[in-house]
Scaffold this active site. Structure first.
Site, mmCIF file in Angstrom:
data_model
loop_
_atom_site.group_PDB
_atom_site.id
_atom_site.type_symbol
_atom_site.label_atom_id
_atom_site.label_comp_id
_atom_site.label_asym_id
_atom_site.label_seq_id
_atom_site.Cartn_x
_atom_site.Cartn_y
_atom_site.Cartn_z
ATOM 1 N N ILE A 1 -2.176 -0.938 17.434
ATOM 2 C CA ILE A 1 -3.344 -0.094 17.723
ATOM 3 C C ILE A 1 -2.883 1.124 18.520
ATOM 4 O O ILE A 1 -2.108 0.999 19.468
ATOM 5 C CB ILE A 1 -4.426 -0.901 18.481
ATOM 6 N N LEU A 2 -3.322 2.300 18.088
ATOM 7 C CA LEU A 2 -2.912 3.535 18.751
ATOM 8 C C LEU A 2 -3.894 3.864 19.877
ATOM 9 O O LEU A 2 -5.099 3.632 19.748
ATOM 10 C CB LEU A 2 -2.856 4.672 17.729
ATOM 11 N N ASN B 1 -6.743 5.086 7.883
ATOM 12 C CA ASN B 1 -6.360 3.679 7.904
ATOM 13 C C ASN B 1 -7.014 2.973 6.721
ATOM 14 O O ASN B 1 -8.132 3.308 6.335
ATOM 15 C CB ASN B 1 -6.841 3.026 9.209
ATOM 16 N N ASP C 1 -10.955 0.508 14.021
ATOM 17 C CA ASP C 1 -11.731 0.445 12.775
ATOM 18 C C ASP C 1 -13.104 1.111 12.900
ATOM 19 O O ASP C 1 -14.014 0.817 12.124
ATOM 20 C CB ASP C 1 -11.895 -1.007 12.285
ATOM 21 N N GLU D 1 -7.680 -1.985 -2.572
ATOM 22 C CA GLU D 1 -6.783 -1.220 -1.687
ATOM 23 C C GLU D 1 -5.847 -0.273 -2.425
ATOM 24 O O GLU D 1 -5.734 0.905 -2.065
ATOM 25 C CB GLU D 1 -5.943 -2.174 -0.827
ATOM 26 N N HIS E 1 -8.362 -0.722 5.641
ATOM 27 C CA HIS E 1 -8.726 -2.018 6.226
ATOM 28 C C HIS E 1 -9.267 -2.924 5.113
ATOM 29 O O HIS E 1 -10.102 -2.487 4.316
ATOM 30 C CB HIS E 1 -9.774 -1.826 7.328
ATOM 31 N N ASN F 1 0.830 -1.214 0.000
ATOM 32 C CA ASN F 1 0.000 0.000 0.000
ATOM 33 C C ASN F 1 0.863 1.262 0.000
ATOM 34 O O ASN F 1 0.506 2.263 -0.625
ATOM 35 C CB ASN F 1 -0.968 -0.009 1.185
HETATM 36 C C1 GAR Z 1 -3.199 -4.757 3.801
HETATM 37 O O1 GAR Z 1 -4.072 -5.716 3.253
HETATM 38 C C2 GAR Z 1 -3.947 -3.852 4.749
HETATM 39 O O2 GAR Z 1 -5.247 -3.551 4.325
HETATM 40 C C3 GAR Z 1 -3.973 -4.699 5.994
HETATM 41 O O3 GAR Z 1 -2.678 -5.266 6.058
HETATM 42 C C4 GAR Z 1 -2.174 -5.428 4.726
HETATM 43 C C5 GAR Z 1 -0.823 -4.776 4.638
HETATM 44 O O4 GAR Z 1 -0.210 -5.025 3.404
HETATM 45 N N1 GAR Z 1 -4.293 -3.924 7.152
HETATM 46 C C6 GAR Z 1 -5.011 -4.388 8.181
HETATM 47 O O5 GAR Z 1 -5.424 -5.527 8.248
HETATM 48 C C7 GAR Z 1 -5.288 -3.367 9.273
HETATM 49 N N2 GAR Z 1 -6.264 -3.859 10.199
HETATM 50 P P1 GAR Z 1 0.967 -4.104 2.852
HETATM 51 O O6 GAR Z 1 2.036 -4.022 3.948
HETATM 52 O O7 GAR Z 1 1.467 -4.848 1.650
HETATM 53 O O8 GAR Z 1 0.401 -2.739 2.509
#
Ligand code: GAR
Length: 196
Positions: free
Chosen positions: A89-90, A104, A147, A177, A106, A15
């Site tokens: 988590i903050l 964020n 969330d 995403e 999700h 991301n």
């Molecule tokens: C992503 O799928 C993101 O949406 C998720 O972790 C992954 C990180 O991938 N986040 C969560 O689950 C937050 N609760 P990345 O490091 O390749 O961006």
């Protein structure tokens, strides 16, 4: 002046890469913060010429961790914080200081499969176990409820027969995403820039 963005990561950073590749107009990534050393997201930052710091969560109290995080955000004069696969988590004390200034991403359609304990592959495992036919991704503002903050953008993605959590995760990233996060960051960066 562009909105100065810090991207907070804990893992592979796809991301973060999507944000780098998006060439944001209203914002610029001024800092990458990783809560874990040695993750590939740090390599991505390095290659893009973006300064990065590791603020390790492991072995640190929440207070000490957040204190260091705040110091880094101040040093780099950050206006907007983007959690992109950030697995810490903050606290309420922290999030209260940055109202509508933390985003964020999700990997589900909130309010499904979200909250404490739902992160990464676990989200997709839960979606498959429940048998939903549609899932997706959500970008939202971060408040004191995991969330639970105001939703900015969402995109639905189809679940297909035979999906594994890994296959579904990849489809949600590709179709939702990596598009949604840059769009939302651009929107909020523009809003912040205009409000100055
Ligand atoms: C992503 O799928 C993101 O949406 C998720 O972790 C992954 C990180 O991938 N986040 C969560 O689950 C937050 N609760 P990345 O490091 O390749 O961006």
């Amino acid at each position: 002046m562009k909105t100065r963005i810090a991207v907070l990561v804990s893992g592979g950073g796809t991301n973060l890469q999507a944000l780098i590749d998006a060439n944001l107009q209203a914002g610029e990534i001024a800092l990458v913060v990783s809560s874990r050393p040695g993750v590939y997201a740090l390599e991505r930052a390095y290659r893009a010429g973006i300064p990065s710091v590791v603020i390790a969560k492991k072995g640190s109290t929440q207070e000490a961790f957040e204190e260091k995080l705040r110091a880094a955000l101040e040093e780099y004069r950050i206006d907007l914080i983007v959690l992109a696969g950030f697995l810490t988590i903050l606290s309420e004390d922290f999030t209260r200081r940055y109202p509508r200034r933390i985003l964020n991403i999700h990997p589900s359609l909130i309010p499904a499969f979200c909250g404490e304990g739902y992160y990464g592959l676990r989200v997709h495992e839960a979606a498959l176990a429940r048998g939903v036919k549609l899932t997706g991704a959500t970008v939202h503002f971060v408040n004191e409820i995991p969330d639970g903050g105001e939703i900015i953008l969402q995109k639905a993605v189809e679940v297909k027969d035979g999906d594994t959590p890994e296959i579904l995760q990849r489809r949600v990233m590709e179709q939702a995403e990596w598009k949604l996060l840059p769009q939302a960051v651009e929107l909020v960066s523009e809003e912040i820039r205009r409000s100055r």
